[in-house]
Enzyme design. Structure first.
Site, PDB file in Angstrom:
ATOM      1  N   ASP A 234      10.711 -56.424  42.622  1.00  0.00           N
ATOM      2  CA  ASP A 234       9.656 -57.399  42.334  1.00  0.00           C
ATOM      3  C   ASP A 234       8.261 -56.779  42.496  1.00  0.00           C
ATOM      4  O   ASP A 234       8.027 -55.999  43.430  1.00  0.00           O
ATOM      5  CB  ASP A 234       9.806 -58.573  43.312  1.00  0.00           C
ATOM      6  CG  ASP A 234       8.838 -59.686  43.016  1.00  0.00           C
ATOM      7  OD1 ASP A 234       9.061 -60.399  42.040  1.00  0.00           O
ATOM      8  OD2 ASP A 234       7.847 -59.840  43.771  1.00  0.00           O
ATOM      9  N   GLU A 287       9.859 -54.344  38.009  1.00  0.00           N
ATOM     10  CA  GLU A 287       9.003 -55.358  37.371  1.00  0.00           C
ATOM     11  C   GLU A 287       7.591 -54.786  37.394  1.00  0.00           C
ATOM     12  O   GLU A 287       6.910 -54.803  38.411  1.00  0.00           O
ATOM     13  CB  GLU A 287       9.049 -56.691  38.134  1.00  0.00           C
ATOM     14  CG  GLU A 287       8.356 -57.788  37.349  1.00  0.00           C
ATOM     15  CD  GLU A 287       7.613 -58.825  38.191  1.00  0.00           C
ATOM     16  OE1 GLU A 287       7.218 -59.846  37.627  1.00  0.00           O
ATOM     17  OE2 GLU A 287       7.397 -58.595  39.399  1.00  0.00           O
TER      18      GLU A 287
HETATM   19  C1  NOJ Z   1       7.246 -61.768  40.330  1.00  0.00           C
HETATM   20  C2  NOJ Z   1       8.286 -62.838  40.323  1.00  0.00           C
HETATM   21  O1  NOJ Z   1       8.990 -62.795  39.108  1.00  0.00           O
HETATM   22  C3  NOJ Z   1       7.568 -64.144  40.541  1.00  0.00           C
HETATM   23  O2  NOJ Z   1       8.417 -65.250  40.345  1.00  0.00           O
HETATM   24  C4  NOJ Z   1       6.955 -64.146  41.915  1.00  0.00           C
HETATM   25  O3  NOJ Z   1       6.175 -65.312  42.069  1.00  0.00           O
HETATM   26  C5  NOJ Z   1       6.054 -62.930  42.134  1.00  0.00           C
HETATM   27  N1  NOJ Z   1       6.621 -61.714  41.632  1.00  0.00           N
HETATM   28  C6  NOJ Z   1       5.753 -62.743  43.604  1.00  0.00           C
HETATM   29  O4  NOJ Z   1       6.894 -62.333  44.301  1.00  0.00           O
END
Ligand code: NOJ
Length: 569
Positions: A234, A287
């Site tokens: 993430d 991500e």
């Molecule tokens: C990316 C995640 O996909 C999202 O849902 C989240 O709010 C943020 N990162 C923070 O962790």
């Protein structure tokens, strides 16, 4: 929806221009992540077995056959760990357990094994930028004095101004508002501030601290030991901060931003790679919302991560030229390091494609989310179906977010008192937030809870619309023209066709508002973005089309077709 053989009329010149791809052996299971179809499960909203209105692992277990019939190779679970749910589970308080509302660690282990028996790999989410404010580390830090060892794992700083009542710097949270919250001392007086790039319930970790690094390597091992095949990382570009915490400045050069894409990240992920490589065939998936391709691709060098989500493609409007440019750039950039591309239309953070593609502006940007943007769901659904065939034909990995295969629209009229997303609240209610793409799935029946929960009177954590009876799995399974049937056929063909998944692609020469991509010399996907029907290039067979073809095998507007090209001379 497999369509019978149709003869095509020549209008376009099939002139494949092969692009370099990474060399790989498709029969090697160690490279599964190069071409997999990966299904994202948002556990809260997938399926509820115990009737409390929230999805759970027993619910997923009951639906494993659905996933295997759909034809996916892997499932990615968004965080399933104990969490106060300040951000839908992206505020983790314990990585070595499962949130009690979802089940137990034992159930997770059984689920991973049961999925593997059906040939489905499991990917879990790790959220290294921050933890929950209920995590024992943060609780210890809160209860320890300024300057203590406990506080070093986070970013605690005194405030500015005479009474320290100004935050340490002007950084803005990704969810809006300031990125700092002030603590209280045990005597009730105002204390230090702590950094949170997201919600206050998500304090940022200090990645300069060796314990933070070691702990995350242990977390990777913990889940790899339980059989997970991959880790989704993430907010992967945000972990490292300039320790001086300077202001962001006007337009920082790539790599010089105080907290985005800092060079030190490469070393961190290299050490994760070493952990992953100590097991067989495990993948690290980043991500990374980075617009600079040169910076982005550094993360996908062979000794760093395996793959990353392709957000450039996701945010693209429904436009042949823009999508072609995004595809070309993706293939070229990934080719530089031999990494596979990924293709993503949706996830739990973005407006559902059916709604997005029905609007005047079909692109996606977080900052543009507003209430009351008109949309034509019929057009949106046609385009979303065509987009699905395009993504599943492109070389590399494809991601499917739960409900995308049902053609679910964004739910834009959730009762305000049921909303949960901090993005909505931190925008002072201007941004509708992300709850609209997280509504529990409709499985069967005529009215809520549409089989999501075994109890008809269950109060779901987010209410479902009253007009989803036509979108249930039960109904769509029986309808060969449904979006679910389209996804099943496409995924099955994608599995069976030797040229699909990872590999090379070429372009057909087409009119400007038509895209034609070729795979392996005998396969093409043609998408008509224009207003008028077009004639397909010469072909032996239409293998699949996203909507009904017109007389004479013409491809209607906003439609895609997979065709078998005639054998070459
Ligand atoms: C990316 C995640 O996909 C999202 O849902 C989240 O709010 C943020 N990162 C923070 O962790």
């Amino acid at each position: 929806m497999v369509i019978a053989s149709q003869a095509g009329q020549p209008t376009a010149d099939p002139s494949p221009s092969p692009q370099p791809g990474g060399s790989f052996d498709p029969s090697s299971p160690a490279l599964w992540w190069r071409g997999a179809a990966i299904y994202e499960i948002y556990p809260r909203s997938f399926s509820d077995a115990d009737g409390d209105g929230t999805g759970d692992l027993a619910g997923v277990r009951q639906r494993l056959r659905y996933l295997s019939d759909l034809g996916v190779d892997a499932v990615w679970f968004t965080p399933w760990y104990p969490s106060p749910m300040a951000d839908g589970g992206y505020d983790v308080s314990d990585y070595r357990a499962i949130d009690p509302s979802y089940g137990t660690l034992g159930q997770a282990e059984e689920l991973i094994a049961a999925a593997a028996e059906l040939g489905i790999r499991t990917i879990v989410d790790v959220v290294p930028n921050h933890v929950s404010d209920q995590h024992p580390w943060f609780q210890a830090a809160l209860h320890a004095p300024a300057g203590s060892a406990e506080r070093q794992r986070f970013w605690f700083r005194p405030g500015r101004g005479v009474d320290g009542d100004e935050p340490p710097n002007g950084w803005i949270s990704e969810f809006g508002g300031r990125a700092w919250t002030r603590t209280r001392n045990p005597d009730g007086s105002p204390g230090e501030w702590y950094l949170h790039l997201f919600a206050p319930g998500q304090p940022d970790l200090n990645w300069g601290h060796s314990e933070v690094r070691l702990e995350h390597e242990e977390v990777l091992r913990f889940w790899f030991d339980r059989g997970v095949a991959g880790i989704r990382i993430d907010s992967a570009a945000l972990l490292v901060k300039d320790p001086d915490l300077p202001e962001v400045g006007d337009r920082p050069e790539p790599g010089e931003h105080p907290y985005i894409d800092r060079d030190e990240l490469q070393e961190i992920y290299r050490s994760w790679r070493v952990v992953a490589n100590s097991y067989d065939d495990r993948a690290l998936i980043g991500e990374l919302w980075l617009s600079d391709p040169d910076r982005f691709i550094r993360y996908l060098r062979p000794d760093v991560l395996n793959s990353a989500f392709n957000f450039d493609f996701l945010v693209c409007p429904w436009d042949a030229g823009r999508l072609r440019a995004a595809i070309e750039e993706t293939i070229a950039v990934h080719g530089r390091v031999g990494a596979p591309a990924t293709w993503v239309l949706s996830n739990h953070d973005v407006t559902r494609p059916v709604t997005r593609y029905g609007r005047a502006d079909t692109s996606f940007a977080f900052g543009d989310k507003r209430y009351g943007i008109p949309t034509d769901l019929d057009i949106g659904r046609r385009r979303a179906r065509a987009a699905a065939l395009l993504t599943m034909a492109l070389p590399g990995c494809v991601y499917i977010y739960q409900g995308e295969e049902l053609g679910l629209p964004e739910v834009e009229d959730l009762p305000p008192d049921r909303l949960q997303d901090p993005m909505h609240f931190r925008s002072s209610g201007v941004d509708p937030g992300r709850d609209g793409c997280r509504v529990p799935l409709p499985w069967s029946g005529e009215e809520p809870p549409y089989g999501f929960s075994p109890r008809a009177s269950a109060d779901l954590w987010l209410p479902q619309p009253k007009d989803w009876a036509d979108l249930t799995v039960e109904l769509q399974e029986r309808d060969p023209s449904s979006t679910l049937s389209l996804y099943r056929s496409a995924l099955q063909l994608r599995r069976e066709h030797p040229s699909l998944g990872d590999g090379d692609m070429g372009w057909l020469s087409t009119a400007p508002d038509v895209l034609g991509i070729t795979r392996g010399g005998d396969f093409a996907c043609v998408v008509n973005f224009g207003l008028e029907p077009v004639t397909l290039p010469p072909h032996d067979q239409v293998l699949l089309a996203s909507d009904e073809m017109l007389k004479g095998g013409r491809l209607p507007a906003d439609t895609a077709a997979w065709i078998r090209l005639p054998a070459g001379p």
